[in-house]
Design a protein around this motif. Sequence first.
Motif, PDB file in Angstrom:
ATOM      1  N   ILE A 165       0.864  -1.171   0.000  1.00 32.54           N
ATOM      2  CA  ILE A 165       0.000   0.000   0.000  1.00 32.54           C
ATOM      3  C   ILE A 165       0.903   1.224   0.000  1.00 32.54           C
ATOM      4  N   GLN A 166       0.614   2.153  -0.893  1.00 28.70           N
ATOM      5  CA  GLN A 166       1.509   3.294  -1.074  1.00 28.70           C
ATOM      6  C   GLN A 166       0.701   4.535  -1.468  1.00 28.70           C
ATOM      7  N   VAL A 167       1.228   5.702  -1.086  1.00 33.26           N
ATOM      8  CA  VAL A 167       0.561   6.947  -1.449  1.00 33.26           C
ATOM      9  C   VAL A 167       0.766   7.216  -2.934  1.00 33.26           C
ATOM     10  N   MET A 168      -0.333   7.508  -3.616  1.00 34.44           N
ATOM     11  CA  MET A 168      -0.282   7.818  -5.044  1.00 34.44           C
ATOM     12  C   MET A 168      -1.052   9.117  -5.296  1.00 34.44           C
ATOM     13  N   ARG A 169      -0.720   9.753  -6.370  1.00 34.82           N
ATOM     14  CA  ARG A 169      -1.355  11.026  -6.712  1.00 34.82           C
ATOM     15  C   ARG A 169      -2.173  10.829  -7.983  1.00 34.82           C
ATOM     16  N   MET A 170      -3.398  11.328  -7.943  1.00 32.36           N
ATOM     17  CA  MET A 170      -4.273  11.102  -9.089  1.00 32.36           C
ATOM     18  C   MET A 170      -5.134  12.333  -9.349  1.00 32.36           C
ATOM     19  N   GLU A 171      -5.663  12.345 -10.550  1.00 28.83           N
ATOM     20  CA  GLU A 171      -6.543  13.442 -10.951  1.00 28.83           C
ATOM     21  C   GLU A 171      -7.916  13.233 -10.340  1.00 28.83           C
ATOM     22  N   GLY A 172      -8.373  14.189  -9.526  1.00 31.31           N
ATOM     23  CA  GLY A 172      -9.667  14.083  -8.891  1.00 31.31           C
ATOM     24  C   GLY A 172     -10.807  14.469  -9.812  1.00 31.31           C
ATOM     25  N   ASP A 173     -12.042  14.390  -9.278  1.00 28.01           N
ATOM     26  CA  ASP A 173     -13.197  14.689 -10.121  1.00 28.01           C
ATOM     27  C   ASP A 173     -13.261  16.164 -10.523  1.00 28.01           C
ATOM     28  N   SER A 174     -12.548  17.037  -9.777  1.00 28.13           N
ATOM     29  CA  SER A 174     -12.537  18.462 -10.116  1.00 28.13           C
ATOM     30  C   SER A 174     -11.335  18.839 -10.979  1.00 28.13           C
ATOM     31  N   GLY A 175     -10.534  17.849 -11.328  1.00 25.64           N
ATOM     32  CA  GLY A 175      -9.352  18.114 -12.140  1.00 25.64           C
ATOM     33  C   GLY A 175      -8.101  18.362 -11.326  1.00 25.64           C
ATOM     34  N   LYS A 176      -8.225  18.571 -10.014  1.00 26.84           N
ATOM     35  CA  LYS A 176      -7.064  18.782  -9.159  1.00 26.84           C
ATOM     36  C   LYS A 176      -6.412  17.450  -8.811  1.00 26.84           C
ATOM     37  N   TYR A 249      -0.021   9.384 -10.788  1.00 22.98           N
ATOM     38  CA  TYR A 249       1.394   9.416 -10.427  1.00 22.98           C
ATOM     39  C   TYR A 249       1.651   8.371  -9.350  1.00 22.98           C
ATOM     40  N   PHE A 250       2.770   7.676  -9.498  1.00 22.05           N
ATOM     41  CA  PHE A 250       3.138   6.615  -8.543  1.00 22.05           C
ATOM     42  C   PHE A 250       4.476   6.938  -7.891  1.00 22.05           C
ATOM     43  N   GLY A 251       4.609   6.492  -6.626  1.00 21.03           N
ATOM     44  CA  GLY A 251       5.884   6.644  -5.921  1.00 21.03           C
ATOM     45  C   GLY A 251       6.129   8.051  -5.447  1.00 21.03           C
ATOM     46  N   ILE A 252       5.177   8.597  -4.678  1.00 20.18           N
ATOM     47  CA  ILE A 252       5.299   9.963  -4.176  1.00 20.18           C
ATOM     48  C   ILE A 252       6.303   9.987  -3.017  1.00 20.18           C
ATOM     49  N   ASP A 253       7.344  10.806  -3.143  1.00 26.80           N
ATOM     50  CA  ASP A 253       8.342  10.890  -2.079  1.00 26.80           C
ATOM     51  C   ASP A 253       8.006  12.031  -1.121  1.00 26.80           C
ATOM     52  N   LEU A 254       8.860  12.232  -0.123  1.00 31.84           N
ATOM     53  CA  LEU A 254       8.614  13.240   0.909  1.00 31.84           C
ATOM     54  C   LEU A 254       8.609  14.658   0.348  1.00 31.84           C
ATOM     55  N   GLY A 257       7.667  14.628  -5.110  1.00 30.91           N
ATOM     56  CA  GLY A 257       7.959  14.134  -6.447  1.00 30.91           C
ATOM     57  C   GLY A 257       7.435  12.729  -6.662  1.00 30.91           C
ATOM     58  N   ALA A 258       7.363  12.301  -7.908  1.00 26.06           N
ATOM     59  CA  ALA A 258       6.852  10.975  -8.239  1.00 26.06           C
ATOM     60  C   ALA A 258       7.873  10.216  -9.060  1.00 26.06           C
ATOM     61  N   SER A 259       7.938   8.891  -8.835  1.00 22.82           N
ATOM     62  CA  SER A 259       8.858   8.066  -9.618  1.00 22.82           C
ATOM     63  C   SER A 259       8.292   7.745 -10.992  1.00 22.82           C
ATOM     64  N   ARG A 260       6.967   7.772 -11.120  1.00 26.87           N
ATOM     65  CA  ARG A 260       6.317   7.570 -12.414  1.00 26.87           C
ATOM     66  C   ARG A 260       5.167   8.562 -12.545  1.00 26.87           C
ATOM     67  N   GLU A 261       5.055   9.146 -13.720  1.00 23.14           N
ATOM     68  CA  GLU A 261       3.939  10.039 -14.020  1.00 23.14           C
ATOM     69  C   GLU A 261       3.301   9.589 -15.327  1.00 23.14           C
ATOM     70  N   GLY A 262       2.030   9.261 -15.260  1.00 18.04           N
ATOM     71  CA  GLY A 262       1.384   8.772 -16.479  1.00 18.04           C
ATOM     72  C   GLY A 262      -0.122   8.918 -16.416  1.00 18.04           C
ATOM     73  N   ARG A 263      -0.806   8.026 -17.145  1.00 13.13           N
ATOM     74  CA  ARG A 263      -2.267   8.091 -17.235  1.00 13.13           C
ATOM     75  C   ARG A 263      -2.856   6.678 -17.162  1.00 13.13           C
ATOM     76  N   ILE A 264      -4.137   6.645 -16.839  1.00 16.74           N
ATOM     77  CA  ILE A 264      -4.853   5.368 -16.780  1.00 16.74           C
ATOM     78  C   ILE A 264      -5.113   4.875 -18.208  1.00 16.74           C
ATOM     79  N   VAL A 265      -4.695   3.636 -18.490  1.00 15.50           N
ATOM     80  CA  VAL A 265      -4.912   3.069 -19.829  1.00 15.50           C
ATOM     81  C   VAL A 265      -5.940   1.950 -19.821  1.00 15.50           C
ATOM     82  N   GLY A 266      -6.251   1.403 -18.631  1.00  6.95           N
ATOM     83  CA  GLY A 266      -7.192   0.291 -18.589  1.00  6.95           C
ATOM     84  C   GLY A 266      -7.849   0.128 -17.234  1.00  6.95           C
ATOM     85  N   ILE A 267      -9.081  -0.404 -17.253  1.00  8.00           N
ATOM     86  CA  ILE A 267      -9.827  -0.715 -16.038  1.00  8.00           C
ATOM     87  C   ILE A 267     -10.088  -2.216 -16.035  1.00  8.00           C
ATOM     88  N   VAL A 268      -9.558  -2.899 -15.017  1.00  9.21           N
ATOM     89  CA  VAL A 268      -9.762  -4.338 -14.904  1.00  9.21           C
ATOM     90  C   VAL A 268     -10.997  -4.588 -14.048  1.00  9.21           C
TER      91      VAL A 268
END
Length: 471
Positions: A165-176, A249-254, A257-268
């Motif tokens: 389990i890890q902190v991740m950053r994502m685009e919310g419903d308001s775009g933030k 974004y994945f891998g948010i550090d203190l 910053g993020a180790s990976r920045e990308g977009r959702i490509v699929g929903i399983v």
Amino acid sequence: LMALLISLILVVLLLPEFNLLADKHILLSSMLSPHIVLGIVALTLFIGVFSGSYPAFYLSSFNPALVIKGQTDQRGGNINLRKALVVIQFAISVFMVVGTMVVNSQLRYMQTTDPGFNKENVLVMIVRDTTLRKSADAFRDEVMKIPDITGVSFSSGDPGYDLGIQVMRMEGDSGKMVDKAVNNYFVNYDYIPMMGMKMVEGRNYDRSMGSDEKEAFVVNETAARRFGWVDSASQKKGDFTSAIGKKFYFGIDLKGGASREGRIVGIVKDFHYASLHNPIEPIVLLLMDNPLQRFFFNIRMKGNNQEKTIAGIDKVRQAFNDHYPFEYKFLDDSLREYYKGEQKISNLFMIFTVLTIFIAVLGLLGLSSFLTQQRTREIGVRKVMGASGTDITLMFIRQFSIWVVVANMIALPLAYYFMGKWLEDFTYRTHLQAWIFVLSFILSLMVALFTVSYRVIQASGINPAQAVRYE
């Protein structure tokens, strides 16, 4: 005291089996603690005094003059007390029968519910050797040459195993962009199709897309809903198109910053990666970019010749100089570990149900013997007046059937309430089905009638002349 001695002998003999059944490690020495010994002695004395009090008070109530003349009360005390005790015994038995059926039904439901992937015939090989992890692709190519193997994939986690389990950053419903802690584990390109998971929107990771390893993310349906990427109308339709392309974004550090920045490509499609006790939570299946993250080699095989296939896998593993012992487990076995508690409850319920039915049968057998003995002269008179053995048998069966019905009227509502409460502990659960209560009623009636039938038929066949003279 004799019962206490017998019970202690049984405890000594059956304790190893009980420990195995209940998955406990209770020692005989624990019975020697003062509070246990005092409890056993107190319980024995209480049962002895309580059960002996009624006949003692009953016998002491006789008129000495009448006793000497042989004119004691032939009714044998308060018959209603005997009836009440037998009804209570049967009510407990019916409750246990319903409980056993409900527990088994829930256990079967959890074991047979579609988990959202194909869990059958998947060998999960735990890989500790870093050299083998780095050679995973070559290992896969060699293993796929074994005839009964149909697929190989790699991952850092699996259903039935601990996840990250890890902190991740994502685009919310308001775009933030918002930060959330999300369950996750790493997979390779082949993992989703090899595990039989379904894509409901978008696509799986693709080797031909060179950017996927750094910029693509696949999440489950619950994540798309929970993160506000689909509205309620779309959720009902199963439409997740609005989730595709959301920033992630994945891998948010203190420092943020993020180790990976990308977009959702699929929903399983949602799958049960944990126990059915709990609701499905958001999860991200991350495409692994580090060979050392390949903790598990997931190998799907055919159902036949498994021993030979496993031996072949071990041979390939040794050829790659894996210096660790061959450690593996089948995926469905790992998932069953979640329900060991329910399996133990089911086994214990079954044993105690048999015991309670046995005790109830003994009580019913004693009562039927007593009643037929008390009514011997009545039986003789009825036969003299023209009643057949069948008529007399049906008379007794009707009487005993009423008691069984009363026992069910007590037990079934209680079982419905308490087993319903027990099922509430499960997010995904079966329902209390009517057939369980109907079958419990029928079984209790059959057991009761079978128990008393021999004694009643025996009494109904007595010679009328002897019965009328019976004292």
